[in-house]
Write an enzyme that holds these catalytic residues in place. Structure first.
Site, PDB file in Angstrom:
ATOM      1  CD  GLN A  74      -3.078  -0.245  -0.123  1.00 21.49           C
ATOM      2  OE1 GLN A  74      -3.126   1.066  -0.550  1.00 21.49           O
ATOM      3  NE2 GLN A  74      -3.715  -1.215  -0.881  1.00 21.49           N
ATOM      4  CB  SER A  75       3.962   2.156  -1.631  1.00 17.01           C
ATOM      5  OG  SER A  75       4.674   3.065  -1.923  1.00 17.01           O
ATOM      6  CG  ASN A  76       0.895   6.473   1.344  1.00 20.60           C
ATOM      7  OD1 ASN A  76      -0.296   6.353   1.000  1.00 20.60           O
ATOM      8  ND2 ASN A  76       1.407   6.267   2.323  1.00 20.60           N
TER       9      ASN A  76
END
Ligand SMILES: Cc1ncc(COP(=O)(O)O)c(C=O)c1O
Length: 340
Positions: A74-76
């Site tokens: 879930q990398s921003n």
């Protein structure tokens, strides 16, 4: 201050300056200020927009046709790189932890919407070394195929990326000056170390001009930064070197990391982080996330409770974003009753 980096190529991607807002009363009578870097605009905002302005500037200057980067599932950072690629007309490849889900959600949904190609490695969330190896292999493949990739390490935490936060430090100091605020500290969540290094560099540059400077306190939310990796002082020195500012000195003591709020591991929610998310939502209307900004704010609250700063001090929290992860499985904290 942006002037000292004026020679570096920059792609305008973020909505700047971000607001500096007065927050609710804190324990120890601290006066809380929130620097709203969740409102940088790019692909729903967050801290990476500032780094990507300089990283993408370099990519465009080098004539790259595509961007590759890496991150946890879930990398921003990956989501905002995808948005930057969409704005600049560059193909984007994202190397991610975990496996391809049946239906993408949160940051993955947005990255897909921005047109990026997602490459799942099956790696554990905190095994970033595996991701970096996969990034390098993909970069070689794309180079051989003539796709001209510009390859960005995890979190965009190179010296060029960190310049974004050296510039942000000056932006924040100017806002504080206008408001007549002299903060005792600037607090933020740290995972790949680039935001921290940029702030430490910006602080050294500001200090070299004879200004008083606040403490910069990074709340470590990953094992690496909590164990001194990357070497934030070295990275900050590289940023200062890019500015060509000989009189700005980064001391080891300028780098302060508080490891007490990560909990079991990167990406594993904590009770104090979840309580901080609820407090911020119910007192300030801010949305923090469980991996980064929630733990970062828990660190600020915890240090206030431990009376780290004198009563009545002004303290700035940099809200680095992370909201889309709330809409992924396991991303939302329990909704306990008010006050809990
Ligand atoms: C929301 C959020 N906050 C903080 C950070 C930490 O920034 P850095 O990687 O520069 O330490 C990240 C990094 O991914 C992030 O996404």
């Amino acid at each position: 201050m942006p002037g000292v980096f004026g020679h570096l190529p920059r792609s305008r991607l973020a909505t700047l300056p971000t607001p500096l807002e007065r927050g609710p009363q804190m324990p120890g009578d601290l006066r809380l200020w929130v620097k709203r870097d969740d409102l940088t605009g790019l692909g729903l905002g967050g801290n990476k927009a500032r780094k990507l302005e300089f990283l993408c500037g370099a990519a465009v200057a080098e004539g790259a046709h595509s961007l590759i980067t890496v991150g946890a599932s879930q990398s921003n950072h990956c989501r905002m790189t995808a948005a930057a690629g969409a704005m600049l007309g560059l193909e984007v490849h994202l190397v991610l932890s975990g496996d391809r889900p049946e239906t993408p959600s949160g940051n993955q949904l947005l990255s897909t919407l921005f047109g990026a190609q997602l490459h799942f490695t099956g790696a554990e969330e905190s095994h970033w070394g595996e991701l970096e190896i996969a990034r390098e292999a993909l970069a070689e493949e794309l180079t051989a195929a003539g796709a001209g990739p510009y390859s960005i390490p995890i979190g965009g935490s190179t010296a060029v990326g960190a310049v974004g936060y050296a510039v942000a430090f000056a932006e924040l100091m100017e806002q504080c000056h206008e408001l007549g605020v002299r903060p005792a500290a600037i607090v933020h969540a740290s995972s790949s170390g680039g935001t921290h290094a940029g702030l430490v560099a910006g602080r050294a540059l500001w200090r070299s001009r004879g200004h008083e400077v606040p403490e910069v306190l990074a709340i470590g939310v990953a094992q690496g930064v909590n164990m001194g990796r990357p070497d934030v002082a070295e990275l900050a020195r590289d940023v200062v070197e890019l500015a060509g500012a000989d009189r700005a000195i980064v001391e080891r003591a300028d780098v302060r990391v508080d490891p007490d709020w990560m909990g079991e591991d990167y990406g594993v929610p904590t009770r104090s982080g979840d309580a901080a998310i609820r407090w911020a939502a119910r007192h300030g209307g801010w949305v923090l996330d469980r991996t980064y900004s929630g733990k970062g704010f828990a660190g600020l609250v915890g240090n206030a409770e431990r009376a780290r700063w004198p009563e009545g001090s002004d303290v700035v929290f940099i809200h680095t974003g992370g909201q889309p992860a709330l809409f992924a499985p396991g991303g939302a904290p329990g909704l306990a009753r008010r006050g809990q």
